[in-house]
Scaffold this motif. Structure first.
Motif, PDB file in Angstrom:
ATOM      1  N   PRO A  17     -13.510  53.103   7.778  1.00  0.00           N
ATOM      2  CA  PRO A  17     -14.101  52.500   8.974  1.00  0.00           C
ATOM      3  C   PRO A  17     -13.060  52.480  10.077  1.00  0.00           C
ATOM      4  O   PRO A  17     -11.915  52.074   9.855  1.00  0.00           O
ATOM      5  CB  PRO A  17     -14.444  51.074   8.516  1.00  0.00           C
ATOM      6  CG  PRO A  17     -13.527  50.801   7.359  1.00  0.00           C
ATOM      7  CD  PRO A  17     -13.292  52.130   6.704  1.00  0.00           C
ATOM      8  N   ALA A  19     -12.960  51.358  14.101  1.00  0.00           N
ATOM      9  CA  ALA A  19     -13.607  50.869  15.331  1.00  0.00           C
ATOM     10  C   ALA A  19     -13.266  51.805  16.481  1.00  0.00           C
ATOM     11  O   ALA A  19     -12.102  52.167  16.679  1.00  0.00           O
ATOM     12  CB  ALA A  19     -13.133  49.451  15.627  1.00  0.00           C
ATOM     13  N   ILE A 220      -2.255  58.297   4.364  1.00  0.00           N
ATOM     14  CA  ILE A 220      -2.558  59.602   3.757  1.00  0.00           C
ATOM     15  C   ILE A 220      -2.755  60.603   4.895  1.00  0.00           C
ATOM     16  O   ILE A 220      -3.726  60.525   5.647  1.00  0.00           O
ATOM     17  CB  ILE A 220      -3.800  59.512   2.849  1.00  0.00           C
ATOM     18  CG1 ILE A 220      -3.488  58.586   1.667  1.00  0.00           C
ATOM     19  CG2 ILE A 220      -4.214  60.909   2.345  1.00  0.00           C
ATOM     20  CD1 ILE A 220      -4.678  58.276   0.791  1.00  0.00           C
TER      21      ILE A 220
HETATM   22  C1  LIG Z   1      -8.185  52.710  15.584  1.00  0.00           C
HETATM   23  C2  LIG Z   1      -8.407  51.991  14.281  1.00  0.00           C
HETATM   24  C3  LIG Z   1      -9.587  51.293  14.081  1.00  0.00           C
HETATM   25  C4  LIG Z   1      -9.826  50.639  12.858  1.00  0.00           C
HETATM   26  N1  LIG Z   1     -11.008  49.992  12.665  1.00  0.00           N
HETATM   27  C5  LIG Z   1     -11.279  49.435  11.444  1.00  0.00           C
HETATM   28  C6  LIG Z   1     -12.541  48.826  11.196  1.00  0.00           C
HETATM   29  O1  LIG Z   1     -13.448  48.811  12.041  1.00  0.00           O
HETATM   30  N2  LIG Z   1     -12.740  48.276   9.966  1.00  0.00           N
HETATM   31  C7  LIG Z   1     -11.764  48.279   8.990  1.00  0.00           C
HETATM   32  O2  LIG Z   1     -11.994  47.771   7.886  1.00  0.00           O
HETATM   33  N3  LIG Z   1     -10.576  48.869   9.207  1.00  0.00           N
HETATM   34  C8  LIG Z   1     -10.313  49.440  10.392  1.00  0.00           C
HETATM   35  N4  LIG Z   1      -9.120  50.069  10.591  1.00  0.00           N
HETATM   36  C9  LIG Z   1      -8.177  50.203   9.470  1.00  0.00           C
HETATM   37  C10 LIG Z   1      -8.358  51.538   8.761  1.00  0.00           C
HETATM   38  O3  LIG Z   1      -9.650  51.645   8.187  1.00  0.00           O
HETATM   39  C11 LIG Z   1      -7.304  51.752   7.655  1.00  0.00           C
HETATM   40  O4  LIG Z   1      -7.429  50.725   6.700  1.00  0.00           O
HETATM   41  C12 LIG Z   1      -5.877  51.729   8.195  1.00  0.00           C
HETATM   42  O5  LIG Z   1      -5.759  52.486   9.390  1.00  0.00           O
HETATM   43  C13 LIG Z   1      -4.898  52.310   7.154  1.00  0.00           C
HETATM   44  O6  LIG Z   1      -5.261  53.617   6.807  1.00  0.00           O
HETATM   45  P1  LIG Z   1      -4.478  54.912   7.395  1.00  0.00           P
HETATM   46  O7  LIG Z   1      -3.024  54.704   7.067  1.00  0.00           O
HETATM   47  O8  LIG Z   1      -5.113  56.083   6.682  1.00  0.00           O
HETATM   48  O9  LIG Z   1      -4.680  54.913   8.878  1.00  0.00           O
HETATM   49  C14 LIG Z   1      -8.850  50.687  11.816  1.00  0.00           C
HETATM   50  C15 LIG Z   1      -7.654  51.378  12.044  1.00  0.00           C
HETATM   51  C16 LIG Z   1      -7.423  52.032  13.251  1.00  0.00           C
HETATM   52  C17 LIG Z   1      -6.138  52.793  13.446  1.00  0.00           C
END
Ligand SMILES: Cc1cc2nc3c(=O)[nH]c(=O)nc-3n(C[C@H](O)[C@H](O)[C@H](O)COP(=O)(O)O)c2cc1C
Length: 335
Positions: A17, A19, A220
């Motif tokens: 997810p 946003a 990742i």
């Molecule tokens: C721009 C942005 C928006 C995000 N929006 C949500 C969200 O709406 N709901 C949620 O559970 N996590 C949200 N996250 C967290 C991500 O789902 C994820 O858990 C976090 O970025 C770590 O994963 P990654 O290292 O692959 O980015 C958001 C992260 C980013 C960078």
């Protein structure tokens, strides 16, 4: 393979997810590139419920955030909130798929609950990752949502609130006991926000503590990162957020590597054609003004790391409509 409710994920490769990012158009691109699950942008449970009272049929922002295309399932719509009754009502509305402002072709395959968002505006209300500080309320919310829908309910958590209160294992047990069907754990605390360094040990501990499927999340960016996440933690699948922004082919790469093949990324012209198709779909859904405004960041991500990207980035940001964006991208690809 992952099974929860009546959902089967052949591999367990999920778009997280996001946003402002994981809208229908981007989810469909990621699915086409090999993700077998995706989650919507977070949807405020209270806003969805209040829109029903206000009868904002023609300007429902929330309805658009929760909308699902028939050809993008399995996917989950994510809700956030801190009041079990609003969370349950939002889950019921989304499940029945007939609420005021609804533009979904079909209901989602699952309802996901946000217990990880670190943003102050959200945590100040006791929502998102603030629920990690209140496992009893978290359990009540999950139970209420599970009762309100026949769809499987999934929960996304972080390692804990801060380094002194790492409680993902307790949260995972609460979620499972309250009826959750799958968990995703982002291996950082709320305090860490998005700082480098993901705690894979806590993901492994969560996986060992529950019998429902667990997706590992955090940092990742390559197929090797995904494979090592699975190897190090025993998680059933992975969820990818920033690593997919501008690079939905990360899912193709992981699929290829999992089946012992080497993966070659498509040429730039093909990648930009995908990006522009995504922008056209965004415009179709949100209108030219909002679609173009939201598409700009995606296009700059698609250019990331390429020679001359900085100059193109500023041209993209100044563009005034789709035609101009297309011209900039095609010229950049041709160069
Ligand atoms: C721009 C942005 C928006 C995000 N929006 C949500 C969200 O709406 N709901 C949620 O559970 N996590 C949200 N996250 C967290 C991500 O789902 C994820 O858990 C976090 O970025 C770590 O994963 P990654 O290292 O692959 O980015 C958001 C992260 C980013 C960078």
């Amino acid at each position: 393979m992952i099974k929860f409710g009546n959902v089967t994920l052949p591999i367990g490769l999920a778009l997280a997810p996001l946003a402002g990012v994981s809208d229908r158009a981007f989810r469909r691109v990621c699915r086409a590139c090999g993700a077998d699950f995706s989650v919507s942008e977070m949807v405020s449970a209270k806003a969805l419920c209040y829109e029903q009272k206000a009868k904002k049929e023609h300007r429902s922002v929330t309805g658009l955030l929760a909308s699902v295309h028939a050809d993008e399932t399995p996917m989950a719509v994510q809700i956030f909130g801190h009041e079990p009754e609003f969370m349950a009502e939002a889950a019921r509305l989304i499940t029945q798929n007939e609420y005021i402002g609804c533009v979904s072709e079909v209901p989602p395959s699952a309802i996901d609950i946000n217990m990880g968002c670190p943003v102050k505006k959200v945590t100040a209300n006791g929502e998102g990752s603030a629920l990690l500080k209140n496992p009893v309320l978290a359990g009540e919310i999950i139970e209420a949502v599970v009762k309100a829908t026949h769809l499987p309910v999934t929960v996304k958590i972080r390692a804990g609130w801060d380094k002194d209160s790492i409680n993902a294992v307790e949260m995972a047990r609460v979620a499972e006991a309250s009826g959750a069907s799958m968990l995703c754990i982002h291996g950082r605390t709320r305090e860490q926000m998005y700082e480098p360094g993901v705690n894979r040990e806590v993901i492994a501990a969560v996986k060992a503590a529950v019998s429902i499927p667990v997706l590992g999340n955090g940092d990742i960016y390559t197929a090797e990162d995904a494979l090592s996440m699975m190897r190090d933690t025993g998680c059933d699948g992975v969820m990818i957020a920033r690593g997919a922004m501008g690079n939905p082919w990360i899912f193709s790469e992981i699929r290829a590597v999992l089946s012992g093949e080497t993966y070659t990324y498509p040429p730039i012209s093909e990648r930009f054609a995908v990006a522009l198709a995504q922008v056209r779909e965004m415009i179709e859904e949100k209108g030219e003004r909002v679609g173009v405004a939201e598409a700009k960041k995606h296009l700059t991500w698609y250019c990331y790391g390429m020679e001359g990207a900085a100059a193109t980035r500023s041209r993209i940001m100044q563009a005034e409509g789709y035609a101009e964006l297309e011209e900039i991208m095609l010229a950049f690809a041709e160069r």
